[in-house]
Structure formats: structure tokens, C-alpha cells
Design a protein around this motif. Sequence first.
Motif, PDB file in Angstrom:
ATOM      1  N   MET A   1     -56.913  11.116 -95.411  1.00  0.00           N
ATOM      2  CA  MET A   1     -55.693  10.591 -94.797  1.00  0.00           C
ATOM      3  C   MET A   1     -54.495  10.568 -95.756  1.00  0.00           C
ATOM      4  N   ILE A   2     -54.743  10.670 -97.050  1.00  0.00           N
ATOM      5  CA  ILE A   2     -53.645  10.608 -98.018  1.00  0.00           C
ATOM      6  C   ILE A   2     -53.163  12.017 -98.347  1.00  0.00           C
ATOM      7  N   GLN A   3     -51.964  12.085 -98.923  1.00  0.00           N
ATOM      8  CA  GLN A   3     -51.440  13.394 -99.324  1.00  0.00           C
ATOM      9  C   GLN A   3     -52.066  13.839-100.648  1.00  0.00           C
ATOM     10  N   GLU A   4     -51.970  13.020-101.668  1.00  0.00           N
ATOM     11  CA  GLU A   4     -52.570  13.288-102.985  1.00  0.00           C
ATOM     12  C   GLU A   4     -52.860  11.955-103.664  1.00  0.00           C
TER      13      GLU A   4
ATOM     14  N   GLY B   1     -59.543  -6.076-118.727  1.00  0.00           N
ATOM     15  CA  GLY B   1     -59.216  -7.450-118.347  1.00  0.00           C
ATOM     16  C   GLY B   1     -57.794  -7.612-117.836  1.00  0.00           C
ATOM     17  N   ALA B   2     -57.088  -6.516-117.690  1.00  0.00           N
ATOM     18  CA  ALA B   2     -55.682  -6.569-117.265  1.00  0.00           C
ATOM     19  C   ALA B   2     -55.558  -7.062-115.820  1.00  0.00           C
ATOM     20  N   GLU B   3     -54.396  -7.560-115.508  1.00  0.00           N
ATOM     21  CA  GLU B   3     -54.109  -8.054-114.165  1.00  0.00           C
ATOM     22  C   GLU B   3     -54.188  -6.912-113.153  1.00  0.00           C
ATOM     23  N   THR B   4     -54.730  -7.211-111.988  1.00  0.00           N
ATOM     24  CA  THR B   4     -54.823  -6.210-110.932  1.00  0.00           C
ATOM     25  C   THR B   4     -53.712  -6.446-109.905  1.00  0.00           C
ATOM     26  N   GLY B   5     -53.452  -5.444-109.114  1.00  0.00           N
ATOM     27  CA  GLY B   5     -52.417  -5.524-108.088  1.00  0.00           C
ATOM     28  C   GLY B   5     -51.874  -4.138-107.812  1.00  0.00           C
ATOM     29  N   ARG B   6     -50.849  -4.075-106.969  1.00  0.00           N
ATOM     30  CA  ARG B   6     -50.270  -2.766-106.664  1.00  0.00           C
ATOM     31  C   ARG B   6     -48.823  -2.900-106.248  1.00  0.00           C
ATOM     32  N   THR B   7     -48.125  -1.782-106.320  1.00  0.00           N
ATOM     33  CA  THR B   7     -46.748  -1.681-105.876  1.00  0.00           C
ATOM     34  C   THR B   7     -46.628  -0.459-104.980  1.00  0.00           C
ATOM     35  N   ALA B   8     -45.587  -0.439-104.193  1.00  0.00           N
ATOM     36  CA  ALA B   8     -45.304   0.735-103.347  1.00  0.00           C
ATOM     37  C   ALA B   8     -43.814   0.984-103.397  1.00  0.00           C
ATOM     38  N   ARG B   9     -43.458   2.240-103.484  1.00  0.00           N
ATOM     39  CA  ARG B   9     -42.053   2.601-103.463  1.00  0.00           C
ATOM     40  C   ARG B   9     -41.887   3.923-102.722  1.00  0.00           C
ATOM     41  N   ARG B  10     -40.738   4.084-102.128  1.00  0.00           N
ATOM     42  CA  ARG B  10     -40.432   5.317-101.397  1.00  0.00           C
ATOM     43  C   ARG B  10     -40.515   6.484-102.373  1.00  0.00           C
ATOM     44  N   PHE B  11     -41.114   7.591-101.958  1.00  0.00           N
ATOM     45  CA  PHE B  11     -41.313   8.722-102.850  1.00  0.00           C
ATOM     46  C   PHE B  11     -41.090   9.997-102.040  1.00  0.00           C
ATOM     47  N   GLU B  12     -39.933  10.589-102.214  1.00  0.00           N
ATOM     48  CA  GLU B  12     -39.606  11.818-101.500  1.00  0.00           C
ATOM     49  C   GLU B  12     -40.014  13.020-102.334  1.00  0.00           C
ATOM     50  N   LEU B  13     -40.674  13.955-101.705  1.00  0.00           N
ATOM     51  CA  LEU B  13     -41.071  15.172-102.395  1.00  0.00           C
ATOM     52  C   LEU B  13     -40.156  16.310-102.026  1.00  0.00           C
TER      53      LEU B  13
ATOM     54  N   GLY C   1     -45.070   9.087 -97.334  1.00  0.00           N
ATOM     55  CA  GLY C   1     -43.769   9.002 -97.972  1.00  0.00           C
ATOM     56  C   GLY C   1     -43.614   7.909 -99.010  1.00  0.00           C
ATOM     57  N   TYR C   2     -44.714   7.253 -99.364  1.00  0.00           N
ATOM     58  CA  TYR C   2     -44.680   6.197-100.370  1.00  0.00           C
ATOM     59  C   TYR C   2     -45.638   6.537-101.501  1.00  0.00           C
ATOM     60  N   LEU C   3     -45.286   6.079-102.686  1.00  0.00           N
ATOM     61  CA  LEU C   3     -46.158   6.175-103.847  1.00  0.00           C
ATOM     62  C   LEU C   3     -46.735   4.785-104.074  1.00  0.00           C
TER      63      LEU C   3
END
Length: 102
Positions: free
Chosen positions: A77-80, A90-102, A45-47
Amino acid sequence: MSAETEASKYRATLWRKALERRGWKNLRKGFPMNFVIEYHVLYRGYLYSGRCKPLGLNSSDVMTAGSTLFLLRRTDMIQEGVWRRARDQGAETGRTARRFEL
């Protein structure tokens, strides 16, 4: 499988295919380990979106649910998921997560 689950799976597939038409690649077909990649992964349920160099990730994290390497490697284990090579290596690395309803 319920009709709601089938519909959600179908919408996730449409989401992935729309990104593939814009140049993204299916995560299930593999990705380069030695380049910085950008990715989007649907999981529970998260992107999750981010940028990383997979070769630099801790290999023991592949079994830690929700870790970046888990999301990239455990495609069973993942949906897609999709990825592309980052334009700026050389860009900054990292990640975000947000609720994602399909």
C-alpha cells in the motif's frame, strides 16, 4: 498509468536508492521486530518518519490506514520505505509526517 504517475514513481525509487546507498534498508525486504528501528515511508503524498520497536506495536493496527504498523507491514500500500536499526536502542520513539511532493 499517466506519465506524471510514472515520473513520481521513478523519483520515489531514486529517493529510496539514495538512502540505501547511505546504509538504509528497503522496507519491503523485512525488518527486525525486537529492536528499535528508524524508518521513512512515502504514503499518499506524505513522508512518515519515526522510531519504534515493532514488537511493541498493537498488531490490530496493521489494518488501520496510516498507523505505524500499517506503514511498516502493508508494503503493498505504500509508495516506498526504508529502515535502519536505531543506534540508540533507548531513544524516544514516535513519528512525524510532512507533505512530500515528488
